[in-house]
Each structure stands twice: as C-alpha cells, then as structure tokens.
Design an enzyme around this catalytic site. Structure first.
Site, short mmCIF file in Angstrom:
data_model
loop_
_atom_site.label_atom_id
_atom_site.label_comp_id
_atom_site.label_asym_id
_atom_site.label_seq_id
_atom_site.Cartn_x
_atom_site.Cartn_y
_atom_site.Cartn_z
N THR A 21 -14.47 1.44 1.29
CA THR A 21 -13.66 0.70 0.08
C THR A 21 -15.04 -0.14 -0.49
O THR A 21 -16.09 -0.55 0.31
CB THR A 21 -12.90 -0.05 0.60
OG1 THR A 21 -12.10 -0.51 -0.67
CG2 THR A 21 -13.38 -1.31 1.42
N ALA A 33 -13.41 -5.75 -2.79
CA ALA A 33 -13.86 -6.83 -2.04
C ALA A 33 -12.57 -7.71 -1.40
O ALA A 33 -13.11 -7.97 -0.33
CB ALA A 33 -14.62 -7.81 -3.40
N LYS A 48 -10.00 -6.01 -0.05
CA LYS A 48 -9.74 -5.08 0.90
C LYS A 48 -10.73 -5.46 2.22
O LYS A 48 -10.56 -5.65 3.39
CB LYS A 48 -9.66 -3.68 0.92
CG LYS A 48 -8.23 -3.37 0.49
CD LYS A 48 -7.75 -2.01 -0.12
CE LYS A 48 -8.52 -0.91 0.83
NZ LYS A 48 -8.20 0.35 0.14
N ASP A 93 -5.65 4.24 3.43
CA ASP A 93 -4.83 4.49 2.24
C ASP A 93 -3.53 3.88 2.28
O ASP A 93 -3.06 4.04 3.40
CB ASP A 93 -4.55 6.15 1.99
CG ASP A 93 -4.29 6.17 0.47
OD1 ASP A 93 -4.68 5.60 -0.39
OD2 ASP A 93 -3.46 7.23 0.32
N PHE A 141 -3.42 -9.00 -4.14
CA PHE A 141 -3.70 -8.16 -5.20
C PHE A 141 -2.50 -7.16 -5.25
O PHE A 141 -1.74 -7.28 -4.45
CB PHE A 141 -4.87 -7.39 -5.05
CG PHE A 141 -5.06 -6.57 -3.82
CD1 PHE A 141 -5.18 -6.85 -2.59
CD2 PHE A 141 -4.91 -5.01 -4.03
CE1 PHE A 141 -5.18 -6.21 -1.54
CE2 PHE A 141 -4.79 -4.43 -3.10
CZ PHE A 141 -4.89 -4.84 -1.63
N TYR A 160 0.65 -5.10 -5.63
CA TYR A 160 2.01 -5.23 -5.94
C TYR A 160 2.51 -6.56 -5.14
O TYR A 160 3.78 -7.03 -5.15
CB TYR A 160 2.87 -4.03 -5.17
CG TYR A 160 2.84 -2.82 -5.93
CD1 TYR A 160 3.23 -2.48 -7.12
CD2 TYR A 160 1.54 -1.89 -5.75
CE1 TYR A 160 3.13 -1.16 -7.67
CE2 TYR A 160 1.42 -0.71 -6.10
CZ TYR A 160 2.16 -0.48 -7.31
OH TYR A 160 1.88 0.81 -8.14
N HIS A 194 1.04 -4.60 6.66
CA HIS A 194 0.64 -3.21 6.72
C HIS A 194 -0.64 -3.06 7.33
O HIS A 194 -0.99 -2.52 8.16
CB HIS A 194 0.91 -2.49 5.57
CG HIS A 194 0.51 -3.10 4.27
ND1 HIS A 194 0.93 -4.13 3.96
CD2 HIS A 194 -0.49 -2.57 3.59
CE1 HIS A 194 0.16 -4.71 2.96
NE2 HIS A 194 -0.59 -3.63 2.51
N ARG A 195 -1.80 -3.66 6.40
CA ARG A 195 -3.15 -3.31 6.70
C ARG A 195 -3.58 -3.91 7.98
O ARG A 195 -4.31 -3.30 8.89
CB ARG A 195 -4.15 -3.53 5.35
CG ARG A 195 -5.54 -3.03 5.49
CD ARG A 195 -6.14 -2.91 4.17
NE ARG A 195 -5.58 -3.96 3.25
CZ ARG A 195 -4.87 -3.86 2.32
NH1 ARG A 195 -4.41 -2.47 2.07
NH2 ARG A 195 -4.37 -4.73 1.41
P1 IMP Z 1 -5.44 1.39 -1.32
O1 IMP Z 1 -5.27 2.96 -0.78
O2 IMP Z 1 -5.48 0.58 -0.63
O3 IMP Z 1 -6.47 1.58 -2.57
O4 IMP Z 1 -4.04 1.30 -2.16
C1 IMP Z 1 -3.58 1.70 -3.22
C2 IMP Z 1 -2.66 1.13 -4.06
O5 IMP Z 1 -1.63 0.35 -3.00
C3 IMP Z 1 -3.67 -0.35 -4.77
O6 IMP Z 1 -4.11 0.02 -5.85
C4 IMP Z 1 -2.43 -1.20 -4.69
O7 IMP Z 1 -1.66 -1.14 -5.92
C5 IMP Z 1 -1.58 -1.00 -3.73
N1 IMP Z 1 -1.94 -2.10 -2.59
C6 IMP Z 1 -2.65 -1.30 -1.40
N2 IMP Z 1 -2.53 -2.40 -0.68
C7 IMP Z 1 -1.84 -3.48 -1.15
C8 IMP Z 1 -1.46 -4.82 -0.78
O8 IMP Z 1 -2.05 -5.47 0.41
N3 IMP Z 1 -0.64 -5.52 -1.43
C9 IMP Z 1 -0.34 -5.07 -2.73
N4 IMP Z 1 -0.71 -3.84 -3.00
C10 IMP Z 1 -1.14 -2.93 -2.46
#
Ligand code: IMP
Length: 193
Positions: free
Chosen positions: A7, A10, A12, A68, A148, A150, A176-177
């Site tokens: 990634t 910043a 994340k 993802d 960031f 949602y 989740h992350r």
């Molecule tokens: P990514 O796969 O982590 O890039 O996430 C895809 C999309 O999900 C991002 O562009 C955000 O819109 C949303 N997203 C991912 N993680 C989060 C979070 O922790 N909070 C809120 N939205 C998230």
C-alpha cells in the site's frame, strides 16, 4: 524484520505499523521501486489481496503482504463489498462514496453491515490468507473526522460512536484490519521464534 506491505496509503500504513509493533519494519512498494498502481481486478477480497501480493513478490522476490477490505451492507446484498473504493466514481472519492451509501440506505430499516479484511502473505513463495471482520451498522448521517473512507458512517457493535469518532488506537483494537493484522503477526512471530 523487514516486510513489504502493498500500500502507499499513509493512513493504512500507520494503522498496520501500530499493530505490528517494533519488531517489524514495513516497506512500501514505492520504496522498492514499484511506482505503478498495482492491479486489483479480482472479484473477491481474497482474490485482490492475492493478486497484489503476487505482483509485488514477482517484482521484488521479497516476502510481502497485501490486504483488501470491503464494507458489506446486508440490505444491499453485500455491496459495496469488493467495489468499496470505487463505489460512486472511478477514483477513491471517499466523500462521494459516503453520499451514495447514505442515498442507497435512505428509508432502509436493516442497517446491519460489516467491514471485512483479507490479507495475503507471500513468504518464500507460499501464500497464506488471514481474515478480520467487525460487525456493526450504518448510521443515517456522517459523524466524526478521524480515520478515512466509510468510517464516519460505521458504528461498530457495542459502541455508540462511529470509527471516525474514535482514536486510531481504539479503532485498531476492534477493527477488521486490526484483527486480520494481529492474525498475521501471530503467524509471523511463531515462524520467527
Ligand atoms: P482497501 O482495500 O483497504 O484499499 O479498501 C477499499 C476501500 O474500502 C477504501 O477505499 C475505503 O473506501 C474502504 N475502507 C477500507 N478500510 C476502511 C476502514 O478502515 N474504514 C473505512 N473505510 C475503509
């Protein structure tokens, strides 16, 4: 231990570094000379995580992981899901995504939703998958300015505040992350004993 995280976001990067702790140093694709956008064209979160991790591994030959994440809203049949980044537009327009989600949830009684993260680690060429989920619901207006994506619309189960109203530590603890990364860390620590 150095490990590449697929990634250049910043936010994340700092969330994940905080969960990983001092024993691990995250390296970005850019720091390894991978400047181009890494393709993510699969139709599942796991598929995208695997595709990004493989891409980096093939270019660098170094251990790496990719994640993802999708927001899965029950009343919308799991949407935006794997399309979370590009829900409203082609780019990562968080404000437009939030406006569209609020519009699609107007008058909807079932507000149940969850964030789900899939992580794919490639270690010595072998793939390992890790998952993290947080259940919650979508509120009917934006609240808070932290985080960031949602975050201003999502209230995790057991809380009265959105992710955007929490400190980074508080969010990491239950997110989740955070959960997926802790599973990854447990695995890496076991391996490096
Ligand atoms: P990514 O796969 O982590 O890039 O996430 C895809 C999309 O999900 C991002 O562009 C955000 O819109 C949303 N997203 C991912 N993680 C989060 C979070 O922790 N909070 C809120 N939205 C998230």
């Amino acid at each position: 231990m150095k490990i590449i995280f697929a990634t250049n976001n910043a936010h994340k990067l700092s969330e994940v570094q905080a969960v990983l702790g001092e024993g691990f140093e995250l390296v970005t694709p850019r720091q390894c000379g991978v400047e181009e956008e890494i393709p993510e064209t699969a139709d599942t979160l796991e598929g995208n995580a695997r595709q990004k991790a493989r891409y980096l591994y093939e270019r660098t030959g170094l251990d790496c992981f990719a994640d993802d994440t999708g927001l899965e809203v029950e009343a919308l049949g799991g949407a935006p899901g794997v399309h979370s980044a590009r829900y409203a537009t082609d780019g990562h327009d968080f404000a437009a995504n939030n406006r569209l989600l609020l519009k699609n949830m107007e008058g909807v009684a079932n507000r149940r939703a969850r964030f789900r993260t899939a992580i794919c680690l490639i270690e010595g060429g072998e793939e390992h998958l890790f998952e993290g989920i947080v259940e919650g619901h979508i509120i009917d207006h934006e609240a808070g300015s932290e985080g960031f994506g949602y975050d201003p619309l999502f209230t995790p189960e057991g809380f009265e505040r959105t992710f955007a109203e929490m400190s980074a530590e508080e969010k990491n603890d239950i997110s989740h992350r955070g959960r997926a990364v802790r599973r990854l860390v447990a695995y890496l620590q076991e391996r490096n004993k």
